[in-house]
Motif scaffolding. Structure first.
Motif, short mmCIF file in Angstrom:
data_model
loop_
_atom_site.label_atom_id
_atom_site.label_comp_id
_atom_site.label_asym_id
_atom_site.label_seq_id
_atom_site.Cartn_x
_atom_site.Cartn_y
_atom_site.Cartn_z
N GLY A 1 4.77 0.37 1.17
CA GLY A 1 5.68 0.85 0.13
C GLY A 1 6.53 2.01 0.60
O GLY A 1 6.43 2.46 1.74
N PHE A 2 7.43 2.47 -0.28
CA PHE A 2 8.09 3.77 -0.17
C PHE A 2 9.35 3.82 0.72
O PHE A 2 10.17 4.68 0.55
CB PHE A 2 7.06 4.81 0.31
N TYR A 3 9.50 2.91 1.69
CA TYR A 3 10.64 3.08 2.60
C TYR A 3 11.31 1.76 2.95
O TYR A 3 10.79 0.69 2.70
CB TYR A 3 10.21 3.80 3.88
N SER B 1 12.49 8.07 -3.66
CA SER B 1 11.97 9.39 -4.02
C SER B 1 10.44 9.31 -4.12
O SER B 1 9.86 8.22 -4.06
CB SER B 1 12.60 9.89 -5.31
N ARG B 2 9.80 10.44 -4.28
CA ARG B 2 8.33 10.49 -4.28
C ARG B 2 7.74 9.50 -5.28
O ARG B 2 8.28 9.30 -6.37
CB ARG B 2 7.83 11.91 -4.60
N GLY B 3 6.64 8.90 -4.91
CA GLY B 3 6.02 7.89 -5.77
C GLY B 3 6.71 6.53 -5.66
O GLY B 3 6.46 5.62 -6.45
N GLY B 4 7.56 6.40 -4.64
CA GLY B 4 8.45 5.23 -4.56
C GLY B 4 7.79 3.91 -4.15
O GLY B 4 8.46 2.87 -4.17
N SER B 5 6.51 3.92 -3.81
CA SER B 5 5.86 2.62 -3.50
C SER B 5 5.86 1.71 -4.72
O SER B 5 5.87 0.49 -4.59
CB SER B 5 4.42 2.84 -3.03
N ASP B 6 5.86 2.31 -5.90
CA ASP B 6 5.97 1.53 -7.13
C ASP B 6 7.24 0.68 -7.11
O ASP B 6 7.27 -0.45 -7.60
CB ASP B 6 6.08 2.46 -8.35
N ILE B 7 8.29 1.26 -6.57
CA ILE B 7 9.59 0.56 -6.54
C ILE B 7 9.50 -0.62 -5.57
O ILE B 7 9.94 -1.73 -5.88
CB ILE B 7 10.74 1.50 -6.12
N GLY C 1 3.22 7.35 6.68
CA GLY C 1 1.99 7.30 5.88
C GLY C 1 1.72 5.89 5.39
O GLY C 1 0.62 5.34 5.53
N GLU C 2 2.74 5.27 4.82
CA GLU C 2 2.63 3.91 4.28
C GLU C 2 2.56 2.91 5.44
O GLU C 2 1.80 1.95 5.40
CB GLU C 2 3.86 3.57 3.44
N TYR C 3 3.38 3.16 6.48
CA TYR C 3 3.46 2.23 7.62
C TYR C 3 2.08 2.04 8.26
O TYR C 3 1.60 0.91 8.43
CB TYR C 3 4.47 2.80 8.62
N PRO D 1 0.81 -1.22 0.00
CA PRO D 1 0.00 0.00 0.00
C PRO D 1 0.84 1.27 0.00
O PRO D 1 1.93 1.32 0.57
CB PRO D 1 -0.76 -0.11 1.33
N SER D 2 0.31 2.31 -0.64
CA SER D 2 0.85 3.68 -0.48
C SER D 2 0.16 4.31 0.73
O SER D 2 -0.70 3.69 1.34
CB SER D 2 0.49 4.54 -1.70
N ALA D 3 0.50 5.54 1.01
CA ALA D 3 -0.19 6.30 2.06
C ALA D 3 -1.51 6.83 1.48
O ALA D 3 -1.63 6.96 0.26
CB ALA D 3 0.69 7.46 2.50
N PRO D 4 -2.49 7.16 2.33
CA PRO D 4 -3.74 7.72 1.78
C PRO D 4 -3.47 8.97 0.95
O PRO D 4 -2.77 9.89 1.39
CB PRO D 4 -4.55 8.06 3.04
N THR E 1 -5.35 17.12 0.58
CA THR E 1 -3.88 16.99 0.71
C THR E 1 -3.53 15.53 1.01
O THR E 1 -4.18 14.88 1.82
CB THR E 1 -3.37 17.88 1.88
N LYS E 2 -2.49 15.04 0.35
CA LYS E 2 -2.03 13.67 0.59
C LYS E 2 -1.46 13.56 2.00
O LYS E 2 -0.79 14.50 2.47
CB LYS E 2 -0.85 13.34 -0.35
N VAL E 3 -1.64 12.41 2.64
CA VAL E 3 -1.11 12.23 3.99
C VAL E 3 0.42 12.42 3.99
O VAL E 3 0.98 13.00 4.93
CB VAL E 3 -1.52 10.85 4.56
N THR E 4 1.10 11.96 2.95
CA THR E 4 2.56 12.14 2.90
C THR E 4 2.92 13.63 3.01
O THR E 4 3.86 13.99 3.73
CB THR E 4 3.13 11.56 1.59
N ASP E 5 2.16 14.46 2.30
CA ASP E 5 2.46 15.90 2.36
C ASP E 5 2.14 16.48 3.74
O ASP E 5 2.86 17.35 4.24
CB ASP E 5 1.69 16.65 1.27
N1 ASP Z 1 3.33 8.31 -0.45
C1 ASP Z 1 4.50 8.57 -1.22
C2 ASP Z 1 4.30 9.80 -2.08
O1 ASP Z 1 3.29 10.47 -1.97
C3 ASP Z 1 4.96 7.38 -1.99
C4 ASP Z 1 3.96 6.79 -2.96
O2 ASP Z 1 2.78 7.14 -2.93
O3 ASP Z 1 4.36 5.95 -3.78
O4 ASP Z 1 5.17 10.12 -2.86
#
Ligand code: ASP
Length: 444
Positions: free
Chosen positions: A173-175, A187-193, A119-121, A36-39, A47-51
């Motif tokens: 994801g992400f960390y 880096s941002r969007g890293g849950s894909d990785i 956020g992801e945790y 999962p990513s963060a909400p 606003t995204k939870v990560t932000d």
């Molecule tokens: N939550 C992180 C972001 O907003 C990572 C992700 O969504 O993949 O960049």
């Protein structure tokens, strides 16, 4: 059969979205590992939870008298987002202890990456409880080295061993973590990785990446009205298109699965019956159209260097390129003729160093002529189908001529996988539409 599924932030932004995700996972029992990513955003101006976490941590590290109120309200807003999801799902789960730890760690100024990773945790904890899957903290299995670079080898060994014993799991994801336990994010969007790394470790048959669009589109929908989607795309085609600005998937997510030949399927959580886009190493499936996709970017400048007999002057190109290197300017594209070479650079990067570069080139190669142009756009027309089709560039030329677009430059890559076209900035949208029209609309 083993499928790794990654869900993006918009797929997990609320309890409603979580329910859709739950249904998708339960529908195919091969969907064993969930990332999962963060909400994310529930509405466009949300606003995204990560932000929120980045801002909250920004407040936490300010002097106490400056921050108190903002910090508290941000942390409360984050907690509320999770509590709404938990109650919406009818779970009896409390995150009070987790938030106590987070608050303590924030006040110890433990690090920005730790803050963002929560956020992801937390979403992972909720997801595991909702699905009845095991929760595995990514800090235990995704490893970075002391310099903060992802350690692919160590991670793969550890993760495949750990998951061999685990039938079904949720891994945020992400960390991951560095030696000593410090949390580090991609880096941002890293849950894909993370999804890609897990797919490789379990030798998945498929990596499904669930987002809020039904895969890649042939062209940018902000430029072309309702463009068709791409059914199958190769990794190489995708690389060409993402380099030119098309984004759906984090670029670094391709590498781990590509090594193992695992296909990626981009799917839409809000429209799960759509097949989405399949990204593969190779395919003998005929593409629907000659071109797979069109992407492009604006705001380039070009520098054309002309000198008679430059082709017989050993080291000519090298000397010119060294001038750009010396001024720390990256080169985007470099078509050449017999007595000319043209260098495309990002205009904003180039403008302030322009005179230094010109002087440098004069000194280095004594050109006959130097020409500068600005406000140019580059368009990449990409497709494995172009190799087997005659007249592709001819069709592009005539489509652009019909649309009254002056082509400044055209260059076919030696792989015959792409054709790059340079046009004026103000012709960019017209050119993309004309190319789309000739290859897609007229073929239907
Ligand atoms: N939550 C992180 C972001 O907003 C990572 C992700 O969504 O993949 O960049």
């Amino acid at each position: 059969m083993k499928i790794v599924v990654k869900f993006g932030g918009s797929s997990l932004a609320s309890a409603e979205q979580f329910k859709k995700v739950g249904k998708i996972i339960k529908k195919d029992e091969a969907r064993k590992y969930v990332i999962p990513s963060a909400p994310g955003k529930r509405t466009p101006d949300d606003t995204k939870v990560t932000d929120l976490l980045y801002s909250c941590y920004g407040q936490a590290i300010l002097e106490e008298d400056e921050c108190e109120e903002n910090f508290e309200s941000l942390l409360a807003a984050i907690k509320k987002r999770y509590e709404e999801i938990i109650s919406g799902l009818g779970l009896t789960l409390s995150l009070d202890d987790e938030f106590r730890t987070i608050r303590e760690n924030f006040s110890k100024k433990i690090g920005r990456d730790y803050a963002a990773s929560r956020g992801e945790y937390l979403n992972g904890i909720i997801m595991a409880a909702y699905l009845g899957y095991e929760f595995i903290d990514a800090a235990e299995v995704i490893l970075f080295d002391a310099a903060g670079n992802f350690d692919a080898e160590k991670t793969d060994k550890l993760l495949s061993k750990r998951l061999a014993k685990t039938e079904r799991a949720v891994i945020p994801g992400f960390y991951g973590s560095m030696p000593g336990g410090k949390i580090k994010t991609f880096s941002r969007g890293g849950s894909d990785i993370t999804g890609s790394i897990v797919s490789k470790a379990v030798h998945a048959d498929l990596y499904e990446n669930w987002t809020d669009v039904s895969g890649f589109l042939i062209a940018d929908p902000r430029i072309v009205r309702k463009p068709k989607s791409i059914d199958v795309i190769t990794y190489r085609e995708l690389r060409e298109l993402s380099y030119m600005g098309a984004t759906v998937l984090h670029e670094d997510a391709i590498f781990p699965v590509r090594k193992e030949g695992i296909p990626i399927n981009i799917r839409n959580t809000n429209s799960p019956e759509d097949k989405g886009t399949l990204i593969v190493e190779g395919t003998c499936r005929k593409p629907r159209f000659v071109i797979t996709g069109i992407a492009g970017k604006k705001d380039f400048a070009s520098i054309t260097v002309e000198k008679a007999m430059m082709n017989s002057e050993v080291g000519f190109c090298k000397k010119v390129l060294e001038v750009f290197d010396g001024n720390d300017i990256s080169i985007e594209h470099m078509p050449s003729g017999i007595d000319t070479m043209t260098i495309f650079v990002h205009q904003d990067e180039f403008e302030e160093k322009e005179q230094k570069v010109i002087a440098g080139i004069h000194r280095a190669v004594e050109p006959d002529f130097l020409e500068l142009e600005s406000d140019l756009a580059l368009i990449a027309v990409v497709g494995r189908g172009m190799r087997a089709t005659r007249g592709t560039s001819g069709r592009i030329f005539s489509a652009l001529a019909h649309a009254n677009v002056n082509v400044k430059m055209i260059d076919q890559g030696s792989s015959e996988l792409n054709i790059i076209i340079g046009v004026r900035n103000h012709d960019f949208e017209t050119a993309v539409n004309a190319i789309y029209d000739i290859f897609v609309n007229t073929m239907i």
